[in-house]
Design a protein around this motif. Structure first.
Motif, PDB file in Angstrom:
ATOM      1  N   MET A   1       0.845  -1.192   0.000  1.00  0.00           N
ATOM      2  CA  MET A   1       0.000   0.000   0.000  1.00  0.00           C
ATOM      3  C   MET A   1       0.882   1.244   0.000  1.00  0.00           C
ATOM      4  O   MET A   1       1.978   1.232   0.574  1.00  0.00           O
ATOM      5  CB  MET A   1      -0.923  -0.002   1.239  1.00  0.00           C
ATOM      6  N   PRO A   2       0.427   2.329  -0.647  1.00  0.00           N
ATOM      7  CA  PRO A   2       1.206   3.572  -0.618  1.00  0.00           C
ATOM      8  C   PRO A   2       1.339   4.090   0.816  1.00  0.00           C
ATOM      9  O   PRO A   2       0.450   3.886   1.646  1.00  0.00           O
ATOM     10  CB  PRO A   2       0.370   4.531  -1.477  1.00  0.00           C
ATOM     11  N   LYS A   3       2.432   4.759   1.079  1.00  0.00           N
ATOM     12  CA  LYS A   3       2.670   5.284   2.430  1.00  0.00           C
ATOM     13  C   LYS A   3       1.574   6.224   2.930  1.00  0.00           C
ATOM     14  O   LYS A   3       1.248   6.208   4.121  1.00  0.00           O
ATOM     15  CB  LYS A   3       4.032   5.984   2.472  1.00  0.00           C
ATOM     16  N   PRO A   4       0.946   7.045   2.058  1.00  0.00           N
ATOM     17  CA  PRO A   4      -0.099   7.955   2.557  1.00  0.00           C
ATOM     18  C   PRO A   4      -1.462   7.287   2.801  1.00  0.00           C
ATOM     19  O   PRO A   4      -2.424   7.975   3.142  1.00  0.00           O
ATOM     20  CB  PRO A   4      -0.220   9.013   1.444  1.00  0.00           C
ATOM     21  N   THR A   5      -1.577   5.964   2.619  1.00  0.00           N
ATOM     22  CA  THR A   5      -2.858   5.285   2.814  1.00  0.00           C
ATOM     23  C   THR A   5      -3.396   5.549   4.220  1.00  0.00           C
ATOM     24  O   THR A   5      -2.649   5.415   5.199  1.00  0.00           O
ATOM     25  CB  THR A   5      -2.699   3.761   2.615  1.00  0.00           C
ATOM     26  N   PRO A   6      -4.674   5.928   4.354  1.00  0.00           N
ATOM     27  CA  PRO A   6      -5.252   6.168   5.686  1.00  0.00           C
ATOM     28  C   PRO A   6      -5.069   4.965   6.604  1.00  0.00           C
ATOM     29  O   PRO A   6      -5.202   3.819   6.175  1.00  0.00           O
ATOM     30  CB  PRO A   6      -6.730   6.419   5.384  1.00  0.00           C
ATOM     31  N   PHE A   7      -4.766   5.239   7.870  1.00  0.00           N
ATOM     32  CA  PHE A   7      -4.473   4.164   8.823  1.00  0.00           C
ATOM     33  C   PHE A   7      -5.612   3.167   8.935  1.00  0.00           C
ATOM     34  O   PHE A   7      -5.378   1.963   9.085  1.00  0.00           O
ATOM     35  CB  PHE A   7      -4.181   4.764  10.204  1.00  0.00           C
TER      36      PHE A   7
ATOM     37  N   VAL B   1       1.215  -6.521   5.453  1.00  0.00           N
ATOM     38  CA  VAL B   1       1.044  -5.230   4.798  1.00  0.00           C
ATOM     39  C   VAL B   1       2.374  -4.486   4.782  1.00  0.00           C
ATOM     40  O   VAL B   1       3.015  -4.310   5.812  1.00  0.00           O
ATOM     41  CB  VAL B   1      -0.026  -4.379   5.509  1.00  0.00           C
ATOM     42  N   LEU B   2       2.777  -4.066   3.580  1.00  0.00           N
ATOM     43  CA  LEU B   2       4.007  -3.299   3.405  1.00  0.00           C
ATOM     44  C   LEU B   2       3.652  -1.924   2.859  1.00  0.00           C
ATOM     45  O   LEU B   2       2.933  -1.812   1.863  1.00  0.00           O
ATOM     46  CB  LEU B   2       4.952  -4.014   2.436  1.00  0.00           C
ATOM     47  N   LEU B   3       4.110  -0.886   3.508  1.00  0.00           N
ATOM     48  CA  LEU B   3       3.879   0.481   3.044  1.00  0.00           C
ATOM     49  C   LEU B   3       5.096   0.929   2.249  1.00  0.00           C
ATOM     50  O   LEU B   3       6.166   1.175   2.816  1.00  0.00           O
ATOM     51  CB  LEU B   3       3.625   1.412   4.235  1.00  0.00           C
ATOM     52  N   GLU B   4       4.922   1.022   0.921  1.00  0.00           N
ATOM     53  CA  GLU B   4       6.024   1.375   0.027  1.00  0.00           C
ATOM     54  C   GLU B   4       5.531   2.306  -1.066  1.00  0.00           C
ATOM     55  O   GLU B   4       4.488   2.060  -1.673  1.00  0.00           O
ATOM     56  CB  GLU B   4       6.626   0.125  -0.618  1.00  0.00           C
ATOM     57  N   GLY B   5       6.275   3.368  -1.316  1.00  0.00           N
ATOM     58  CA  GLY B   5       5.941   4.296  -2.386  1.00  0.00           C
ATOM     59  C   GLY B   5       4.998   5.393  -1.939  1.00  0.00           C
ATOM     60  O   GLY B   5       4.191   5.206  -1.024  1.00  0.00           O
TER      61      GLY B   5
ATOM     62  N   GLU C   1       4.038   3.647  -7.722  1.00  0.00           N
ATOM     63  CA  GLU C   1       5.283   3.252  -7.058  1.00  0.00           C
ATOM     64  C   GLU C   1       5.067   1.969  -6.251  1.00  0.00           C
ATOM     65  O   GLU C   1       5.934   1.093  -6.214  1.00  0.00           O
ATOM     66  CB  GLU C   1       5.779   4.389  -6.161  1.00  0.00           C
ATOM     67  N   SER C   2       3.897   1.858  -5.613  1.00  0.00           N
ATOM     68  CA  SER C   2       3.572   0.635  -4.863  1.00  0.00           C
ATOM     69  C   SER C   2       3.486  -0.561  -5.799  1.00  0.00           C
ATOM     70  O   SER C   2       3.940  -1.662  -5.476  1.00  0.00           O
ATOM     71  CB  SER C   2       2.249   0.806  -4.117  1.00  0.00           C
ATOM     72  N   ALA C   3       2.898  -0.345  -6.967  1.00  0.00           N
ATOM     73  CA  ALA C   3       2.754  -1.427  -7.952  1.00  0.00           C
ATOM     74  C   ALA C   3       4.113  -1.909  -8.433  1.00  0.00           C
ATOM     75  O   ALA C   3       4.350  -3.116  -8.567  1.00  0.00           O
ATOM     76  CB  ALA C   3       1.911  -0.950  -9.129  1.00  0.00           C
ATOM     77  N   ALA C   4       5.022  -0.973  -8.691  1.00  0.00           N
ATOM     78  CA  ALA C   4       6.361  -1.347  -9.156  1.00  0.00           C
ATOM     79  C   ALA C   4       7.081  -2.179  -8.095  1.00  0.00           C
ATOM     80  O   ALA C   4       7.717  -3.201  -8.402  1.00  0.00           O
ATOM     81  CB  ALA C   4       7.162  -0.087  -9.478  1.00  0.00           C
ATOM     82  N   PHE C   5       6.965  -1.760  -6.840  1.00  0.00           N
ATOM     83  CA  PHE C   5       7.600  -2.515  -5.752  1.00  0.00           C
ATOM     84  C   PHE C   5       6.965  -3.903  -5.614  1.00  0.00           C
ATOM     85  O   PHE C   5       7.668  -4.898  -5.419  1.00  0.00           O
ATOM     86  CB  PHE C   5       7.464  -1.742  -4.439  1.00  0.00           C
ATOM     87  N   ALA C   6       5.624  -3.973  -5.729  1.00  0.00           N
ATOM     88  CA  ALA C   6       4.920  -5.254  -5.591  1.00  0.00           C
ATOM     89  C   ALA C   6       5.349  -6.231  -6.672  1.00  0.00           C
ATOM     90  O   ALA C   6       5.530  -7.431  -6.403  1.00  0.00           O
ATOM     91  CB  ALA C   6       3.406  -5.032  -5.641  1.00  0.00           C
ATOM     92  N   ARG C   7       5.527  -5.748  -7.893  1.00  0.00           N
ATOM     93  CA  ARG C   7       5.964  -6.632  -8.986  1.00  0.00           C
ATOM     94  C   ARG C   7       7.392  -7.128  -8.750  1.00  0.00           C
ATOM     95  O   ARG C   7       7.717  -8.278  -9.044  1.00  0.00           O
ATOM     96  CB  ARG C   7       5.838  -5.908 -10.328  1.00  0.00           C
ATOM     97  N   GLN C   8       8.253  -6.268  -8.235  1.00  0.00           N
ATOM     98  CA  GLN C   8       9.618  -6.689  -7.920  1.00  0.00           C
ATOM     99  C   GLN C   8       9.609  -7.781  -6.848  1.00  0.00           C
ATOM    100  O   GLN C   8      10.320  -8.790  -6.948  1.00  0.00           O
ATOM    101  CB  GLN C   8      10.438  -5.489  -7.445  1.00  0.00           C
TER     102      GLN C   8
END
Length: 242
Positions: free
Chosen positions: A79-85, A98-102, A107-114
């Motif tokens: 999930m993107p870092k700004p996602t509501p808690f 749950v990983l907060l990236e991008g 950006e989250s999608a790119a990290f998830a595919r990696q």
């Protein structure tokens, strides 16, 4: 299965007979649960053992996490870092990692595919996936079973998975049914692409659930094949409608 109910208020306002499909009654309060469940049910035993990964800022994340937990499949959600808690908390509640990236969904999608490639996980896309689209299309199947005289289905468009699924379902109905997609003006990627214009989206919107920067290639091809039009509405009309 959710109810299809007649809205006297909206019918009076619009001068049409308006019926509402109550998808907020799904366990995770969104139609996204349908596509997630259908995709997970199509996994082979080997794929299910490997586990799944998805990127989402909310509803798709919760749908994948809930059904993966129910089916005994390990799920990772990026999930993107700004996602509501509250959305992060609800996703974790279904036992997902749950990983907060991008900073953005892209950006989250790119990290998830990696991560999917590195850890050999099955990537579950929120809308650019045939099984997900088929799952979302059960919305229209149910609507046309419960209201066979419906002549038009109006569908919100973000990544266009729901609209594509509804288009396929409506095409099989015994009488003609028009499917109309609707986007907010500031995020009109589908309307722009269908018109052959470059995509230009961005900015704040009250319609954050459909504020998607691009449309899936498969949903877009389905919309084109079925001649589905997408309308846009300004922010002020959405606020007025609410």
């Amino acid at each position: 299965r959710t109810p299809l109910v007649h809205s006297l208020t909206l019918s009076d306002i619009t001068g049409a007979e308006v019926w509402l499909k109550l998808e907020h009654q799904q366990f995770v309060a969104s139609f996204k649960e349908r596509g997630a469940a259908n995709r997970l049910l199509t996994l082979s035993a080997e794929e299910a053992k490997r586990g799944v990964i998805a990127m989402s800022a909310g509803n798709h994340a919760q749908g994948v996490a809930y059904h993966a937990h129910r089916l005994g499949i390990a799920a990772t959600i990026v999930m993107p870092k700004p996602t509501p808690f509250v959305k992060v908390s609800r996703t974790r509640h279904h036992a997902a990692r749950v990983l907060l990236e991008g900073e953005t969904l892209a950006e989250s999608a790119a990290f998830a595919r990696q991560l999917a490639a590195r850890d050999n996980l099955v990537f579950v896309h929120p809308y650019d996936d045939a099984a997900v689209i088929a799952g979302q299309g059960t919305v229209a199947l149910e609507m046309l079973e419960d209201g066979p005289s419906l002549d038009c289905i109006v569908v919100p468009v973000g990544g266009a998975g729901l609209a594509a699924g509804c288009a396929i379902a409506a095409a099989q109905h015994t009488s003609p049914v028009e499917v109309v997609g609707v986007e907010v003006e500031s995020y009109a990627a589908a309307a722009q692409q269908l018109a052959g214009r470059p995509v230009s989206v961005g900015g704040a919107t009250i319609a954050e659930g459909i504020a998607v920067g691009d449309v899936g290639a498969l949903p877009l091809a389905i919309l084109r094949a079925h001649g589905i039009g997408v309308m846009t509405v300004p922010e002020r009309l959405i606020e007025k409608a609410v």
